[in-house]
Write an enzyme that holds these catalytic residues in place. Structure first.
Site, PDB file in Angstrom:
ATOM      1  N   CYS A   7      12.814   4.356   1.669  1.00 16.14           N
ATOM      2  CA  CYS A   7      12.957   5.789   1.375  1.00 16.14           C
ATOM      3  C   CYS A   7      13.724   6.438   2.531  1.00 16.14           C
ATOM      4  O   CYS A   7      13.412   7.539   2.964  1.00 16.14           O
ATOM      5  CB  CYS A   7      11.604   6.446   1.150  1.00 16.14           C
ATOM      6  SG  CYS A   7      10.356   6.058   2.372  1.00 16.14           S
ATOM      7  N   ALA A  24       0.832  -1.208   0.000  1.00 16.76           N
ATOM      8  CA  ALA A  24       0.000   0.000   0.000  1.00 16.76           C
ATOM      9  C   ALA A  24       0.867   1.259   0.000  1.00 16.76           C
ATOM     10  O   ALA A  24       1.955   1.249   0.570  1.00 16.76           O
ATOM     11  CB  ALA A  24      -0.924  -0.003   1.217  1.00 16.76           C
ATOM     12  N   SER A  48       1.225   2.297  -5.929  1.00 18.30           N
ATOM     13  CA  SER A  48       1.694   2.730  -7.245  1.00 18.30           C
ATOM     14  C   SER A  48       2.767   1.791  -7.796  1.00 18.30           C
ATOM     15  O   SER A  48       2.853   1.578  -9.004  1.00 18.30           O
ATOM     16  CB  SER A  48       2.207   4.172  -7.200  1.00 18.30           C
ATOM     17  OG  SER A  48       3.105   4.367  -6.146  1.00 18.30           O
TER      18      SER A  48
END
Length: 724
Positions: free
Chosen positions: A286, A151, A154
């Site tokens: 990230c 989730a 993309s």
């Protein structure tokens, strides 16, 4: 609180939303950052600068550029849905922030275009660095893919596109199983996947660090399902997302990384266990912190004892600027105390700092790991967010899977208890009893069949093709209780009228049709690929499925008065169309314009060719097909397939609003998007049925009268004109 509960909490609360753009995912990601209405935040954090300057993650002389980039808002990027690979003009980078795109009056039409095209699945508003992991997976249409922490989705959407690289194949051999620990975020994932209308995607809800090992039926035998590709985009501290999640500036501390390291390693380990030999797993975060990045990879490589190796992908994305992975780093506590190796850590810090957080001591072992093959993306190099990617290839079984299981009996049930991992990722070697069930027993190797014979009756909900949620005694359910997945029996009287009405090809895979109810009338029919059908039927007690399949038929409210009780659904028309041999009307581009802009155009408004095809058809659902004319290059040069309804004297389409707008744009028509001007452009939701499906209606809605027999299947209750 047990380790698994802590891990679940960390995944739900600590996972940053910076790795992917949240424009279509919603949730915290789209609200976070400077554009979300936060008060002004000073973009300074001395501890952050001290930490990363000490670790030397930025080349000498570039620190000011690095910090300057972090203080600038992140530019908006988007990806066009396609079946080629970035960067072949399918991904676009703007110099505008998302706030400017959303607020600027001069860009209002462009923003409306982006929103509409995103909803219809033609573009994805996705951060540039978020596009990298799926590309490095190098997925193909025949691959079985697991997205462990998927989730808002993309990256999952990218993987689905790769499965459908050949648009002439409606059912690729491969599939994507997209998982997330957060039940609510799973529904964001469903929304993303639905935009692409694929029968090859399944959304499940599990703790990624203990995601169940699945089995499939292979020629009558039960075999372990191993994945060809695994995306392991783990929860992380997210300091690479400071450009859009600016609250990271004031909240940043090394404690976040220290707390997440163990969970990240457990997730990566579980992924490696489920990867097929020769398969590829991409680990990404990230975060710029080596505790979450290289430390996890180094520990995973060390415990794999040669089963895994880092792949050299330096030439796979030409044009991408990246820094090699670190080979040396130190650990810092939240109050700024540094430790260079595990032996320096005092005993009272052992619960916070673990040996797996340090680089290997042995220089030869460290060199053999090739940590420099990891990719570090720095924000100032290409005006992006910060990111870390490592690509792992599995050479052989993980060492603990090579050891013969200790069987306590001859029954299949005695082979199901899982063997402990001898090298616990957070304890430096001690096995964790709470994770015993997550460790597979696969005989002498990963490819060994763990269940050769198992009666259908032993598989609980598999009986009669019903795949329900797992029983509470085996798995605690969180969030909403899902309806079961019920495959249509081969002798079900529901199907022959459908087959006859649409003249379906004999090759149509009717065994792949399913519904979501075991009682009453079947309102919707969905379709999955045969490979996902195999997974569903053999694992209903092991996994919590949130959603799968695409809608292909919907029941007419007055279905019994027509030759067929079910009309076609636009969502699944491109999957169904290759099998339909009847009720197809070929239309011109002018016809398409009329059908998409007028509610119920009479036959006389359409071309004579269209009328001649429609006049002899019985009332009911039809396929409207536009074929491009190569001799007229100025006209639309791609085919269009629409669902429609042939009334007594008119034809209407059943196409969602944003998809209508998309087709009209492709034909060069100016599209008015103000609400007051949308009245004539009906949506599938407003015309497909009189309210929601019966199984979703309230008692008051069920009491409403049905639509006129001559109406499209369930007319608009608000008074829209009906086909005449």
């Amino acid at each position: 609180m047990g380790r698994r509960a802590r891990g679940r909490r960390l995944q739900q609360r600590q996972r940053p939303d910076g790795a992917e753009d949240g424009a279509q995912g919603g949730g915290k990601r789209s609200e976070a950052g400077w554009e979300g209405g936060y008060p002004e935040i000073v973009k300074e954090n001395k501890l952050f600068e001290h930490y990363y300057q000490e670790l030397k993650i930025v080349p000498e002389g570039e620190w000011d550029q690095f910090m300057g980039a972090l203080r600038e808002p992140l530019p908006a990027t988007l990806r066009i849905t396609g079946y080629k690979r970035y960067p072949e003009e399918l991904a676009w980078h703007t110099n505008l922030s998302r706030k400017i795109l959303r607020k600027s009056p001069q860009l209002e039409k462009f923003h409306q275009f982006l929103v509409s095209e995103t909803e219809s699945g033609n573009i994805s508003r996705q951060e540039a660095v978020s596009m990298i992991p799926p590309l490095l997976l190098n997925a193909h249409p025949h691959h079985k893919i697991l997205d462990m922490c998927a989730a808002p989705g993309s990256k999952t959407a990218q993987l689905i596109e790769m499965l459908h690289a050949d648009m002439n194949v409606p059912f690729p051999e491969g599939f994507v199983i997209a998982n997330d620990v957060d039940n609510k975020r799973c529904y964001l994932l469903v929304h993303q996947a639905k935009r692409l209308s694929s029968p090859c995607i399944m959304v499940v809800n599990h703790d990624a660090s203990s995601i169940p090992r699945l089995t499939i039926d292979v020629n009558g035998r039960k075999e372990v399902l191993f994945y060809d590709r695994i995306l392991c985009d783990v929860p992380c501290s997210g300091d690479g997302t400071m450009r859009k999640n600016i609250d990271v500036w004031k909240k940043w501390t090394t404690l976040n990384s220290l707390q997440l390291h163990g969970l990240q390693l457990r997730i990566a380990t579980r992924g490696a266990e489920q990867l097929v030999e020769g398969g590829r797993m991409v680990y990404s975060t990230c975060s710029l912190n080596p505790i979450e990045d290289e430390a996890v990879i180094a520990s995973l490589l060390e415990k794999s004892e040669g089963a895994l190796e880092l792949a050299d992908v330096s030439s796979e994305l030409p044009g991408l600027k990246w820094m090699p992975g670190l080979t040396q780093w130190k650990v810092m506590t939240k109050d700024g105390q540094w430790f260079a190796e595990w032996d320096d850590v005092p005993h009272n810090r052992h619960t916070q700092i673990r040996p797996t957080m340090f680089p290997p001591k042995d220089p030869e072992k460290l060199q053999a790991m090739h940590l420099e093959r990891c990719l570090r993306i720095l924000p100032h190099h290409q005006n992006t967010g910060g990111f870390f990617v490592a690509v792992l290839v599995k050479k052989c079984s993980m060492p603990w899977n090579k050891r013969p299981p200790k069987l306590q009996g001859n029954s299949v049930q005695s082979r199901q208890p899982m063997q402990a991992n001898p090298a616990d990722p957070t304890a430096g070697g001690a096995a964790d009893p709470s994770e015993l069930e997550s460790k597979p027993v696969a005989g002498i190797g990963d490819t060994e069949i763990i269940e050769r014979t198992e009666n259908v009756e032993n598989n609980g909900n598999r009986k009669d093709g019903v795949c329900g949620p797992p029983p509470s005694k085996k798995m605690k359910l969180f969030g909403f209780k899902e309806d079961p997945f019920v495959f249509i029996p081969e002798d079900d009287p529901l199907f022959p009228p459908i087959q006859k009405f649409y003249a379906l090809d004999p090759s149509f895979p009717k065994m792949n049709l399913l519904t979501r109810t075991t009682e009453g009338k079947k309102r919707q029919l969905y379709m999955v690929s045969k490979e996902l059908r195999n997974v569903l039927l053999n694992n209903s007690e092991r996994m919590k499925v949130i959603n799968t399949g695409i809608k292909v038929w919907c029941r007419n409210n007055s279905g019994e008065e027509f030759d067929c009780a079910f009309r076609l659904a636009q969502e699944g028309i491109y999957t169904l169309y290759p099998f339909i041999n009847s009720r197809i009307i070929t239309v011109s581009m002018e016809d398409v314009k009329i059908l998409l802009t007028q509610e119920n155009p009479f036959f006389r408004k359409l071309s004579s060719e269209t009328y001649s095809q429609a006049k002899d058809l019985a009332k009911g659902s039809v396929v409207l097909k536009y074929e491009p004319d190569p001799t007229k290059p100025d006209t639309l040069q791609c085919p269009i397939v629409l669902c429609g309804w042939r009334g007594k004297a008119s034809i209407r389409t059943f196409v969602p609003k944003n998809e209508r707008l998309h087709y009209l744009r492709m034909m060069g028509l100016e599209v008015l998007t103000e609400k007051k001007k949308e009245g004539a452009v009906l949506t599938e939701e407003s015309t497909a049925s009189s309210g929601p499906p019966e199984d979703e209606m309230s008692a008051e809605q069920r009491a409403e009268p049905a639509a006129s027999p001559d109406a499209a299947p369930g007319s608009d209750p608000a008074g829209a004109a009906l086909p005449q």
